[in-house]
Enzyme design. Structure first.
Site, PDB file in Angstrom:
ATOM      1  N   ARG A  83      16.747 -13.017  60.016  1.00  0.00           N
ATOM      2  CA  ARG A  83      17.811 -12.117  59.580  1.00  0.00           C
ATOM      3  C   ARG A  83      17.437 -10.908  58.479  1.00  0.00           C
ATOM      4  NH1 ARG A  83      21.390 -13.498  56.552  1.00  0.00           N
ATOM      5  NH2 ARG A  83      20.887 -15.469  56.439  1.00  0.00           N
ATOM      6  N   TYR A 222      15.943 -11.298  67.100  1.00  0.00           N
ATOM      7  CA  TYR A 222      16.033 -12.418  66.595  1.00  0.00           C
ATOM      8  C   TYR A 222      17.420 -12.846  65.703  1.00  0.00           C
ATOM      9  CZ  TYR A 222      13.854 -16.526  64.695  1.00  0.00           C
ATOM     10  OH  TYR A 222      13.398 -17.980  64.280  1.00  0.00           O
ATOM     11  N   LYS A 231      26.885 -14.599  62.919  1.00  0.00           N
ATOM     12  CA  LYS A 231      27.076 -14.091  61.557  1.00  0.00           C
ATOM     13  C   LYS A 231      27.849 -12.521  61.798  1.00  0.00           C
ATOM     14  CE  LYS A 231      24.485 -17.299  59.882  1.00  0.00           C
ATOM     15  NZ  LYS A 231      25.203 -18.429  59.145  1.00  0.00           N
ATOM     16  N   HIS A 251      31.584 -19.512  56.230  1.00  0.00           N
ATOM     17  CA  HIS A 251      30.514 -20.139  56.446  1.00  0.00           C
ATOM     18  C   HIS A 251      30.505 -21.772  55.982  1.00  0.00           C
ATOM     19  CE1 HIS A 251      25.727 -19.736  55.576  1.00  0.00           C
ATOM     20  NE2 HIS A 251      25.985 -19.956  56.684  1.00  0.00           N
ATOM     21  N   SER A 273      22.679 -20.701  52.772  1.00  0.00           N
ATOM     22  CA  SER A 273      21.619 -20.842  53.774  1.00  0.00           C
ATOM     23  C   SER A 273      20.624 -21.736  53.015  1.00  0.00           C
ATOM     24  CB  SER A 273      21.175 -19.784  54.335  1.00  0.00           C
ATOM     25  OG  SER A 273      22.064 -18.649  54.767  1.00  0.00           O
ATOM     26  N   CYS A 275      20.463 -25.184  52.514  1.00  0.00           N
ATOM     27  CA  CYS A 275      21.040 -26.442  51.753  1.00  0.00           C
ATOM     28  C   CYS A 275      21.348 -27.309  52.383  1.00  0.00           C
ATOM     29  CB  CYS A 275      22.285 -25.782  50.760  1.00  0.00           C
ATOM     30  SG  CYS A 275      21.850 -24.674  49.541  1.00  0.00           S
ATOM     31  N   ASP A 298      27.844 -24.477  60.899  1.00  0.00           N
ATOM     32  CA  ASP A 298      27.870 -23.470  60.342  1.00  0.00           C
ATOM     33  C   ASP A 298      28.894 -22.196  59.995  1.00  0.00           C
ATOM     34  OD1 ASP A 298      25.859 -21.419  59.252  1.00  0.00           O
ATOM     35  OD2 ASP A 298      25.957 -19.923  61.134  1.00  0.00           O
ATOM     36  N   ARG A 390      13.348 -22.045  65.054  1.00  0.00           N
ATOM     37  CA  ARG A 390      14.740 -22.511  65.223  1.00  0.00           C
ATOM     38  C   ARG A 390      14.741 -23.119  66.725  1.00  0.00           C
ATOM     39  NH1 ARG A 390      19.073 -20.852  61.726  1.00  0.00           N
ATOM     40  NH2 ARG A 390      18.063 -19.433  60.246  1.00  0.00           N
TER      41      ARG A 390
HETATM   42  C1  OXD Z   1      22.168 -18.792  57.820  1.00  0.00           C
HETATM   43  C2  OXD Z   1      21.997 -19.344  59.078  1.00  0.00           C
HETATM   44  O1  OXD Z   1      21.027 -18.194  57.352  1.00  0.00           O
HETATM   45  O2  OXD Z   1      22.925 -19.994  59.708  1.00  0.00           O
HETATM   46  O3  OXD Z   1      23.264 -19.183  57.103  1.00  0.00           O
HETATM   47  O4  OXD Z   1      21.048 -18.962  59.771  1.00  0.00           O
HETATM   48 MN    MN Z   2      24.555 -20.101  58.138  1.00  0.00          MN
END
Ligand code: OXD
Ligand code: MN
Length: 608
Positions: A83, A222, A231, A251, A273, A275, A298, A390
């Site tokens: 991202r 991507y 998102k 989130h 993100s 964690c 997520d 991913r």
């Molecule tokens: C993030 C994801 O960056 O879920 O939070 O990819």
């Molecule tokens: Mn996320």
């Protein structure tokens, strides 16, 4: 009419397609000038055809079916791997509505910037029209959108990550408010020009128009830049819809937890993100009698149900999980989820036609093809898989998926957890005194950028509600909205309890004090025993802590010293943290709700 428009072929518009969608698709096609327009029906046959075409064009590599049935590897352009937050914009009419945590651009200016970029941007390509539902079809909590994209990889991935196709189109009514999402890789082809496996553009714009519920994404293929249901819609645009309509788009993962007495709870948890959200969503408890099942990993949409209780759905239908670090020792459930029917992006390829990434196994293969397609050995001195590589897989394939994960009413949320990555200060678990204190805990989520020296505070990267990159409006208004949702819930007397956790606290010697992973079930146990009224808690300046001896550490190899360090509250560093927080609040130019700044005063007075 331009020549391109005359020669463009168009697959039949599905019967019953809503006029507003058809008109919009025509408008986007007239701007972007694709060779073909294909309406996705969401069928298996359609997905198979897309996969076949992408294998033929080199976008996908088919993995060895003996190891990984019906699975594929995509290698992105090396400059299109994550991202792009600095290229992500919230184009609200008033800059104050974007707030200091977002990049803002005037919507008129942004439209003028995007117009020449999208003009003819799909030449030589097919434009896929993907009607999609975020949330189970027909749920009052679900919302609809349409993404048009010139990337077959995006169309196929949307088919995994969301519910798409004809069934979704049939949900539209003449009054449906739907989200318009335009995606172009920004790489038009001239006649006869060869394509590349991963087309994209150096110029990238991931733009959101909250007032008109539109997303325009240019230049990247991507993940969150391109799979616009995730998102862009489910967080940035949905958070604005939620503000306007009285619900929450967050989130957060969602899990169902059953205790040894058979009582069932549902928990929503927000973490920044990287964690370990997917790990917690698929947690295998190490303590006897506890069971955790997965609802989402997520994103959660939460709203007051007819019964007045806070209910949540996972608006997604798949997982777009980070591969590195996922292995049988860290997340066996994820490994069992991706046995097949999976698209892998930017992982390494084994000689036997299966995939590999760092952390997948203890033994590292002697040779591989790395994520860029180059030969790799352990001596290469670089990761074989990209750190943000991913897997994309349907949620229903997850062995721990809960039987109520598609309940159209949503599941009742009993507890909300906020977590960050904190080397210092924040204990393993704290309970908020009330909803307002919980909102303060959410507003102050942060991670420490640098490991702090002993007795000092590291530099804090603020990530309020783990929504810093994802809140489509002013973050301070988001806190005010949480306060008003709490006030509504209070009217019916069922306000979920709020907790803060930190798996990442380090000792003075730099060691993690808590083992994490499956052992985090011990913290979930304490949280849910609190909710169930089984354990007492101790007042502290920062919230309610477990009574000594009440966190279950049976069978865990942890010293008493480490345990007390995990819960230690150092007055000086907490006062320093309070100062840092008040500086952070000042960046919102007086917009932070009084009920939140009051929590800072309470903290300071309790520390005094
Ligand atoms: C993030 C994801 O960056 O879920 O939070 O990819
Ligand atoms: Mn996320």
């Amino acid at each position: 009419m331009s020549i391109a428009e005359i020669t463009r072929t168009q697959s039949p518009v599905p019967d019953g397609a809503p006029e507003s969608v058809v008109a919009w698709v025509d408008e986007i096609a007239a701007l972007t000038l694709p060779d073909d327009v294909v309406w996705c029906d969401g069928s298996r046959a359609e997905w198979d055809a897309l996969a076949r075409e992408m294998v033929a064009s080199g976008t996908l590599i088919r993995l060895n079916a003996e190891h990984r049935p019906y699975s594929f590897l995509a290698r992105s352009d090396p400059n299109d791997v994550a991202r792009v937050e600095d290229r992500t914009f919230i184009c609200s009419v008033d800059p104050v509505d974007a707030g200091p945590t977002n990049n803002w651009m005037d919507p008129i200016e942004m439209r003028a910037t995007l117009q020449p970029l999208f003009s003819g941007s799909m030449r030589g390509r097919t434009m896929y029209v993907v009607p999609f539902s975020m949330g189970p079809l027909g749920s009052p909590l679900s919302r609809l959108g349409v993404e048009v994209t010139d990337s077959p990889y995006v169309a196929a991935s949307m088919g995994i990550m969301t519910r798409i196709g004809t069934e979704v189109l049939s949900q539209f009514t003449p009054t449906t408010q739907w989200v318009r999402a335009v995606h172009s890789v920004g790489a038009p082809l001239s006649p006869g020009q060869d394509d590349v496996p991963w087309p994209c553009n150096e110029t990238k714009y991931i733009t959101h128009f909250p007032e008109s519920r539109e997303i325009w994404s240019f230049g990247s293929g991507y993940g969150g830049n391109a799979l616009l249901g995730k998102k862009s819609f489910a967080l940035r645009i949905a958070s604005v819809m939620a503000r306007d309509e009285g619900w929450l788009a967050e989130h957060m993962l969602i899990i169902k937890v059953t205790n040894p007495r058979g009582r069932v709870f549902h928990v929503a948890a927000a973490f920044p993100s990287a964690c370990g959200k997917t790990n917690l969503a698929m947690l295998k408890p190490t303590i006897p009698g506890w069971k955790v099942e997965t609802i989402g990993d997520d994103i959660a949409w939460l709203g007051r149900g007819e019964d007045g209780r806070l209910r949540a759905i996972n608006p997604e239908a798949g997982f777009f999980g980070v591969a590195p670090g996922t292995g049988y020792s860290t997340n066996a459930t994820a490994m069992d989820t991706i046995w097949g029917n999976t698209i892998f992006t930017n992982v390494a390829l084994r000689d036997d036609g299966d995939v590999w990434w760092e952390g997948m196994s203890d033994t590292v293969p002697a040779q591989l093809t790395d994520w860029e397609g180059n030969p790799w050995t352990p001596a290469s001195g670089r990761p074989a898989a990209h750190p943000n590589s991913r897997f994309t897989v349907a949620a229903r394939q997850c062995p721990s998926i809960s039987d109520d994960w598609e309940d159209p009413r949503g599941v009742v949320i009993d507890a909300i957890i906020f977590g960050g990555r904190r080397a210092t200060n924040v204990p393993l678990v704290v309970e908020a005194r009330d909803w307002e204190h919980g909102v303060y805990l959410g507003a102050t989520i942060s991670s420490e950028r640098t490991a702090a020296a002993e007795g000092t505070l590291g530099e804090l990267r603020r990530d309020p509600f783990a929504m810093a990159p994802f809140c489509g409006y002013n973050m301070a208004d988001h806190w005010a909205h949480w306060l008003s949702v709490g006030a509504e819930l209070r009217k019916t007397g069922s306000v979920p309890r709020i907790f803060q956790v930190n798996w990442f606290r380090k000792g003075a010697d730099g060691r993690f004090l808590w083992p994490g992973f499956g052992e985090n079930s011990r913290v979930i146990e304490w949280i849910l025993e609190r909710v169930d009224g089984q354990v007492a808690a101790e007042e502290s300046p920062i919230g309610l802590l477990p009574h000594a001896g009440e966190l279950n550490v049976d069978g865990l190899d942890i010293s008493d010293d480490d345990l007390s360090e995990l819960f230690a509250i150092d007055r000086e560093t907490w006062l320093a943290e309070a100062d840092a927080t008040s500086e952070f609040f000042e960046s919102f130019d007086g917009r932070v709700p009084a009920a939140v700044t009051k929590q800072l005063d309470i903290l300071r007075s309790k520390l005094a």
